[in-house]
Design a protein around this motif. Structure first.
Motif, mmCIF file in Angstrom:
data_model
loop_
_atom_site.group_PDB
_atom_site.id
_atom_site.type_symbol
_atom_site.label_atom_id
_atom_site.label_comp_id
_atom_site.label_asym_id
_atom_site.label_seq_id
_atom_site.Cartn_x
_atom_site.Cartn_y
_atom_site.Cartn_z
ATOM 1 N N SER A 86 3.070 5.904 -2.869
ATOM 2 C CA SER A 86 4.250 6.649 -3.306
ATOM 3 C C SER A 86 4.305 6.763 -4.824
ATOM 4 C CB SER A 86 5.527 6.001 -2.766
ATOM 5 O OG SER A 86 5.563 6.135 -1.357
ATOM 6 N N ARG A 87 3.955 5.691 -5.526
ATOM 7 C CA ARG A 87 3.929 5.763 -6.998
ATOM 8 C C ARG A 87 2.868 6.752 -7.474
ATOM 9 N NH1 ARG A 87 4.454 0.253 -6.544
ATOM 10 N NH2 ARG A 87 2.248 -0.075 -7.015
ATOM 11 N N THR A 88 1.712 6.713 -6.835
ATOM 12 C CA THR A 88 0.609 7.590 -7.234
ATOM 13 C C THR A 88 0.962 9.058 -7.033
ATOM 14 O OG1 THR A 88 -1.032 5.899 -6.734
ATOM 15 C CG2 THR A 88 -1.817 8.175 -6.824
ATOM 16 N N ILE A 89 1.525 9.401 -5.892
ATOM 17 C CA ILE A 89 1.815 10.812 -5.637
ATOM 18 C C ILE A 89 2.951 11.335 -6.505
ATOM 19 C CG2 ILE A 89 0.882 10.754 -3.300
ATOM 20 C CD1 ILE A 89 3.775 10.794 -2.247
ATOM 21 N N ASN A 90 3.725 10.441 -7.116
ATOM 22 C CA ASN A 90 4.815 10.845 -8.005
ATOM 23 C C ASN A 90 4.441 10.726 -9.482
ATOM 24 O OD1 ASN A 90 7.484 11.392 -6.404
ATOM 25 N ND2 ASN A 90 6.452 9.721 -5.348
ATOM 26 N N PHE A 93 11.872 11.331 -7.027
ATOM 27 C CA PHE A 93 10.835 10.496 -6.432
ATOM 28 C C PHE A 93 10.880 10.653 -4.919
ATOM 29 C CE2 PHE A 93 9.094 6.647 -4.655
ATOM 30 C CZ PHE A 93 8.051 6.318 -5.500
ATOM 31 N N PHE A 94 9.735 10.922 -4.302
ATOM 32 C CA PHE A 94 9.616 10.995 -2.853
ATOM 33 C C PHE A 94 8.638 9.931 -2.388
ATOM 34 C CE2 PHE A 94 10.901 15.422 -3.566
ATOM 35 C CZ PHE A 94 11.832 15.590 -2.564
ATOM 36 N N THR A 95 8.968 9.290 -1.288
ATOM 37 C CA THR A 95 7.988 8.394 -0.681
ATOM 38 C C THR A 95 7.011 9.243 0.133
ATOM 39 O OG1 THR A 95 9.197 8.039 1.380
ATOM 40 C CG2 THR A 95 9.694 6.529 -0.481
ATOM 41 N N GLN A 146 0.834 -1.200 0.000
ATOM 42 C CA GLN A 146 0.000 0.000 0.000
ATOM 43 C C GLN A 146 0.875 1.259 0.000
ATOM 44 O OE1 GLN A 146 -3.134 0.433 -0.492
ATOM 45 N NE2 GLN A 146 -3.390 2.556 0.133
ATOM 46 N N ALA A 147 1.911 1.284 0.823
ATOM 47 C CA ALA A 147 2.805 2.441 0.892
ATOM 48 C C ALA A 147 3.501 2.661 -0.449
ATOM 49 C CB ALA A 147 3.828 2.268 2.003
ATOM 50 N N ALA A 148 3.933 1.587 -1.082
ATOM 51 C CA ALA A 148 4.585 1.699 -2.391
ATOM 52 C C ALA A 148 3.607 2.214 -3.438
ATOM 53 C CB ALA A 148 5.167 0.353 -2.813
ATOM 54 N N ARG A 149 2.369 1.747 -3.388
ATOM 55 C CA ARG A 149 1.346 2.185 -4.343
ATOM 56 C C ARG A 149 1.054 3.680 -4.174
ATOM 57 N NH1 ARG A 149 -3.480 -0.362 -3.009
ATOM 58 N NH2 ARG A 149 -2.336 -2.278 -3.237
#
Length: 149
Positions: free
Chosen positions: A8-12, A79-81, A3-6
């Motif tokens: 992070s991808r979405t916000i970037n 890229f930012f988490t 979920q955290a990776a998803r």
């Protein structure tokens, strides 16, 4: 963890040339708040009393008027988490709160610094500006989210 990776991808996720991602908007908020906190601290310590009239800073939320971010507040393309951005925003808010809570309220009203759009603002209005600026960009984030697949 997925979920955290998803998130992070979405916000970037990039939406096109010269359009900020959600992560870039959040980094911009961090950069602005950090610079305002530093400016307030410096002005409290070294600035002279220069009372100014209050300005209509509430107009900051009007997104029909485009404003170009100053160079120091333009976000990177990196890229930012989500966690990194949350931590940065927490740090900048804590710093601003620390400075304003330790300040003499009379100094916040008596000392001023120029804003690029509104002209001279007293330091109290600078603190209030941070909130209006965030509201403006939260609306931008909602627009970005609506455009994402």
């Amino acid at each position: 963890m997925r979920q955290a990776a998803r998130v992070s991808r979405t916000i970037n996720r990039n939406r096109g040339h010269r359009r900020w991602t959600i992560a870039q908007v959040l980094e911009h908020l961090y950069l602005i708040e950090t610079s305002i906190a530093a400016m307030i601290a410096h002005t409290l310590k070294h600035g002279e009393s220069q009372p100014v009239e209050e300005k209509p800073i509430h107009l900051t939320v009007d997104r029909s008027k485009k404003v170009e971010a100053p160079d120091f507040a333009r976000p990177d393309n990196r890229f930012f988490t989500r966690h990194e951005l949350e931590e940065k925003l927490h740090q900048s808010r804590q710093r601003l709160r620390q400075i304003t809570e330790q300040a003499n309220p009379a100094d916040l009203e008596a000392k001023s610094f120029p804003h690029p759009i509104f002209g001279p603002l007293n330091l109290k209005q600078w603190v209030e500006f941070v909130g209006y600026h965030e509201q403006r960009h939260l609306a931008q984030i909602e627009e970005i989210k609506a455009q994402l697949p």
